[in-house]
Scaffold this active site. Structure first.
Site, short mmCIF file in Angstrom:
data_model
loop_
_atom_site.label_atom_id
_atom_site.label_comp_id
_atom_site.label_asym_id
_atom_site.label_seq_id
_atom_site.Cartn_x
_atom_site.Cartn_y
_atom_site.Cartn_z
N ASN A 90 11.19 -67.65 33.41
CA ASN A 90 11.47 -68.77 34.31
C ASN A 90 12.08 -69.94 33.56
O ASN A 90 11.76 -70.19 32.39
CB ASN A 90 10.18 -69.23 35.00
CG ASN A 90 9.54 -68.12 35.82
OD1 ASN A 90 10.21 -67.19 36.25
ND2 ASN A 90 8.24 -68.22 36.03
N VAL A 91 12.92 -70.68 34.24
CA VAL A 91 13.55 -71.85 33.62
C VAL A 91 12.85 -73.14 34.05
O VAL A 91 13.26 -74.23 33.65
CB VAL A 91 15.06 -71.92 33.95
CG1 VAL A 91 15.79 -70.75 33.31
CG2 VAL A 91 15.33 -71.97 35.45
N ASP A 92 11.79 -73.03 34.86
CA ASP A 92 11.02 -74.22 35.23
C ASP A 92 10.07 -74.59 34.11
O ASP A 92 9.90 -73.86 33.13
CB ASP A 92 10.28 -74.00 36.56
CG ASP A 92 9.24 -72.88 36.48
OD1 ASP A 92 8.34 -72.95 35.63
OD2 ASP A 92 9.33 -71.91 37.27
N HIS A 107 14.85 -67.49 28.83
CA HIS A 107 16.05 -67.73 29.64
C HIS A 107 16.44 -69.20 29.69
O HIS A 107 17.20 -69.60 30.56
CB HIS A 107 15.86 -67.18 31.05
CG HIS A 107 15.84 -65.69 31.11
ND1 HIS A 107 15.35 -64.99 32.20
CD2 HIS A 107 16.24 -64.76 30.22
CE1 HIS A 107 15.46 -63.68 31.96
NE2 HIS A 107 15.98 -63.53 30.76
N SER A 175 9.69 -58.47 38.30
CA SER A 175 10.20 -57.37 39.12
C SER A 175 10.35 -56.07 38.35
O SER A 175 10.38 -54.99 38.93
CB SER A 175 11.56 -57.75 39.71
OG SER A 175 12.53 -57.86 38.68
N LEU A 200 2.31 -59.42 42.91
CA LEU A 200 2.06 -59.39 44.35
C LEU A 200 2.16 -57.97 44.87
O LEU A 200 1.40 -57.55 45.74
CB LEU A 200 3.06 -60.30 45.07
CG LEU A 200 2.84 -60.52 46.56
CD1 LEU A 200 1.47 -61.17 46.83
CD2 LEU A 200 3.95 -61.39 47.15
#
Length: 231
Positions: A90-92, A107, A175, A200
């Site tokens: 994630n880039v957050d 990333h 994923s 999930l």
């Protein structure tokens, strides 16, 4: 247990914070062709358009808050007697805002800017523009410091070293379709690690994991952390 734990996180860990996968809640991703906004070629063709996209993502991230899964991993990092390495696709910055002290962003990061001319990095402003000069060389070559399709992920040597020496490898909210991260479970297995997928729903590489836990990240991740920290 004092062994090293390596954790890979993907978009699924941030989904409950309002930062979804390629189908964000506000439809952000659906408005753009990824070839135009997430490749070096797209940036070369239309840098203004790419900056518009990442300015929107930066605003979206700023309005999001860490969830219970981020907090649980920060607690694991703090309380596990051995080393805990969080590697995120994630880039957050929700891991850091959730309390994690050491996160490897393979990333890149939305809150960082990169000069395409000299390679200098600096904290990104809320709004970036094509004409912004680099603080180091003054070239108007500012781009988001994120890894686009066709570019090599960051920190791969360090990540591979951690995988080769870990006792537990966990993939959370991924994923299993994007390499090289999708191959991390095989590397960890060869190193003798216990592997677990927390998701999930099953990923594309679920069969490679020794243990699986399915459900919302805000539920399965804290429960998993509790099981690791229990005496």
């Amino acid at each position: 247990m004092h062994d090293k734990i390596v954790i890979l996180t993907g978009a699924g860990i941030s989904a409950e914070s309002g930062l979804g996968t390629f189908r964000d809640v506000d439809g952000l991703w659906t408005k753009y062709d990824l070839e135009e906004v997430a490749t070096p070629e797209g940036f070369a063709r239309n840098p203004d358009f790419v900056h518009e996209f990442y300015n929107a993502r930066r605003a979206n991230c700023a309005g999001a808050a860490p969830n219970a899964a981020h907090a649980a991993l920060a607690r694991l990092e703090r309380d596990h007697p051995g080393e805990v390495v969080i590697v995120t696709q994630n880039v957050d910055n929700l891991h850091e805002r959730g309390g994690a002290a050491h996160v490897i962003h393979m990333h890149g990061q939305l809150d960082q800017a990169l000069c395409a001319a000299c390679g200098h990095r600096w904290p990104a402003p809320a709004v970036m523009n094509t004409a912004d000069p680099c603080p180091a060389c003054a070239a108007p070559a500012t781009r988001p410091d994120v890894v686009w399709f066709g570019e090599i992920p960051y920190h791969m040597d360090a990540i591979m070293a951690h995988l080769s020496g870990c006792a537990i490898f966990a993939a959370i909210g991924t994923s299993g379709e994007v390499y090289p991260a999708a191959g991390f479970v095989d590397l960890a297995t060869r190193a003798g690690a216990h592997t677990v997928e927390l998701n999930l729903e099953p990923s594309s590489v679920v069969s490679a994991f020794a243990e699986t836990r399915f459900g919302p990240a805000s539920q399965v991740v804290p429960a998993w952390v509790d099981s690791l920290l229990s005496p």
